[in-house]
Design a protein around this motif. Structure first.
Motif, PDB file in Angstrom:
ATOM      1  N   ILE A 248      -3.984  -1.739  -1.537  1.00 50.47           N
ATOM      2  CA  ILE A 248      -3.921  -2.604  -0.134  1.00 50.47           C
ATOM      3  C   ILE A 248      -2.776  -2.158   0.463  1.00 50.47           C
ATOM      4  N   MET A 249      -1.556  -2.050  -0.112  1.00 52.40           N
ATOM      5  CA  MET A 249      -0.454  -2.134   0.540  1.00 52.40           C
ATOM      6  C   MET A 249       0.170  -0.416   0.802  1.00 52.40           C
ATOM      7  N   GLY A 250      -0.738   0.508   0.289  1.00 53.57           N
ATOM      8  CA  GLY A 250      -0.747   2.025   0.718  1.00 53.57           C
ATOM      9  C   GLY A 250       0.293   2.715  -0.154  1.00 53.57           C
TER      10      GLY A 250
ATOM     11  N   GLN B 269       4.349   2.538  -0.393  1.00 56.11           N
ATOM     12  CA  GLN B 269       5.311   2.161  -1.418  1.00 56.11           C
ATOM     13  C   GLN B 269       5.977   3.424  -2.397  1.00 56.11           C
TER      14      GLN B 269
ATOM     15  N   ASP C 132      10.198  -2.603   1.769  1.00 60.97           N
ATOM     16  CA  ASP C 132       9.385  -1.869   0.888  1.00 60.97           C
ATOM     17  C   ASP C 132       9.855  -1.928  -0.689  1.00 60.97           C
TER      18      ASP C 132
ATOM     19  N   GLY D 202       2.180  -9.269  -1.552  1.00 56.06           N
ATOM     20  CA  GLY D 202       1.664  -8.154  -1.306  1.00 56.06           C
ATOM     21  C   GLY D 202       0.910  -8.721  -0.038  1.00 56.06           C
TER      22      GLY D 202
ATOM     23  N   SER E 191       3.724  -8.091   2.721  1.00 53.09           N
ATOM     24  CA  SER E 191       4.202  -6.718   2.893  1.00 53.09           C
ATOM     25  C   SER E 191       3.033  -5.955   3.670  1.00 53.09           C
ATOM     26  N   THR E 192       1.791  -6.460   3.394  1.00 54.34           N
ATOM     27  CA  THR E 192       0.764  -5.686   4.219  1.00 54.34           C
ATOM     28  C   THR E 192       0.577  -6.197   5.556  1.00 54.34           C
TER      29      THR E 192
ATOM     30  N   ASN F 235       3.311  -4.386   7.836  1.00 53.02           N
ATOM     31  CA  ASN F 235       2.637  -3.243   7.910  1.00 53.02           C
ATOM     32  C   ASN F 235       1.984  -3.213   9.245  1.00 53.02           C
ATOM     33  N   LEU F 236       1.140  -4.046   9.099  1.00 53.46           N
ATOM     34  CA  LEU F 236       0.013  -4.171  10.208  1.00 53.46           C
ATOM     35  C   LEU F 236       0.665  -4.517  11.634  1.00 53.46           C
TER      36      LEU F 236
END
Length: 226
Positions: free
Chosen positions: A26-28, A31, A39, A71, A74-75, A78-79
Motif C-alpha cells: 500500500i505504501m509503495g 520505502q 519514510d 501505514g 504515511s500513505t 504521500n497522497l
C-alpha cells in the motif's frame, strides 16, 4: 502447553509478516527506493511494531492497530504531497544547493546538518576529489548528494564527438538456471525449437546453460555452469 505457545507465536509471526507485506504494498516502493527522513522513521517503527506483534499473544490487536495507523499516515502524506505539490517541501523537505560555481554555501551546509568533512566524503564517494571539478552540488531531501561536474570534467559523450551510435536494446532472459523462459521466447516471436537449434550450433543444450540473454535483433549471450 509449551507446544501450544510455540504454535501461537508461529501464527502471530506469520500474521505480522502478512500485515507488513500488505502495508508495504500500500505504501509503495518508495520505502525501499528513495527514503526521506519521515519514510525512514516510519519504516523502522513499523518494523519494530511488527516484531512486537509476532510475540504479543495476549493483546495482538494493539500493535496491529499501531501498524495500520503508521501505514495510513504515511500513505496519506504521500497522497497529499502528490496532489498538492506545494506541501512537498514541508512534508519531505527541500533540496539544498551546497556548492555552486566555485562558491560554498555555509548556511545551506548547516541547514542540511552537514559539516565540511561529511560534504567532502560525499563528494569523494561520487568520484570528485577536487571541488574545482564540480559545477553544482545539491544535497537532496533523501540524504544523497547530487553532483553536476564542470563541462571540462564530465565524461565525453558520442554527441561531443559527432557520433551516432546504434540504439541500445534491452536483453531478455531466455534461459535461467537451465529452464527455458517460454513467455520471453514468445515475445521475441520464437519457439523452443529455434532456441534448441541455436544452442545446438554452440554445442550446448538448455540444461547446460545457466543464463541466456537475447535482444530483439537476436544478438544473444550464453553463460554456462562452467
Amino acid at each position: 502447553m509449551f507446544i501450544l505457545d510455540i504454535l501461537k507465536t508461529a501464527l502471530a509471526s506469520f500474521f505480522s509478516i502478512i500485515i507488513l507485506f500488505i502495508l508495504a504494498k500500500i505504501m509503495g516502493h518508495k520505502q525501499v527506493a528513495q527514503l526521506d527522513f519521515f519514510d525512514y522513521i516510519v519504516g523502522i517503527t513499523i518494523g519494530s511494531i511488527a516484531a512486537e506483534l509476532s510475540t504479543e499473544l495476549e493483546n495482538p490487536e494493539k500493535p496491529l492497530i499501531a501498524m495500520v495507523i503508521y501505514g495510513a499516515v504515511s500513505t496519506a502524506l504521500n497522497l497529499i504531497s502528490s496532489h498538492f505539490p506545494k506541501t512537498r517541501k514541508y512534508i519531505n523537505g527541500a533540496p539544498s544547493i551546497i556548492f555552486d560555481n566555485g562558491k560554498l554555501y555555509y548556511k545551506n551546509l548547516k541547514k542540511a546538518k552537514l559539516d565540511l568533512s561529511e560534504f567532502m566524503l560525499l563528494c569523494r564517494e561520487k568520484g570528485f576529489f577536487n571541488l574545482g571539478e564540480i559545477q553544482t552540488a545539491v544535497f537532496e531531501n533523501n540524504g544523497k548528494l547530487t553532483v553536476l561536474p564542470t563541462a571540462e570534467s564530465r565524461p565525453a559523450t558520442p554527441r561531443d564527438m559527432n557520433l551516432a551510435p546504434e540504439k541500445e536494446q534491452i536483453f531478455t532472459e531466455l534461459i535461467m538456471d537451465g529452464r527455458i523462459m517460454g513467455e520471453n521466447l514468445k515475445r521475441l516471436g520464437k519457439d523452443e525449437i529455434w532456441l534448441k537449434n541455436v544452442l545446438k550450433k554452440e554445442g550446448k543444450t538448455p540444461s547446460d546453460v545457466l543464463l541466456m540473454l537475447c535482444d530483439k535483433s537476436l544478438n544473444f549471450s550464453v553463460y554456462t555452469y562452467e
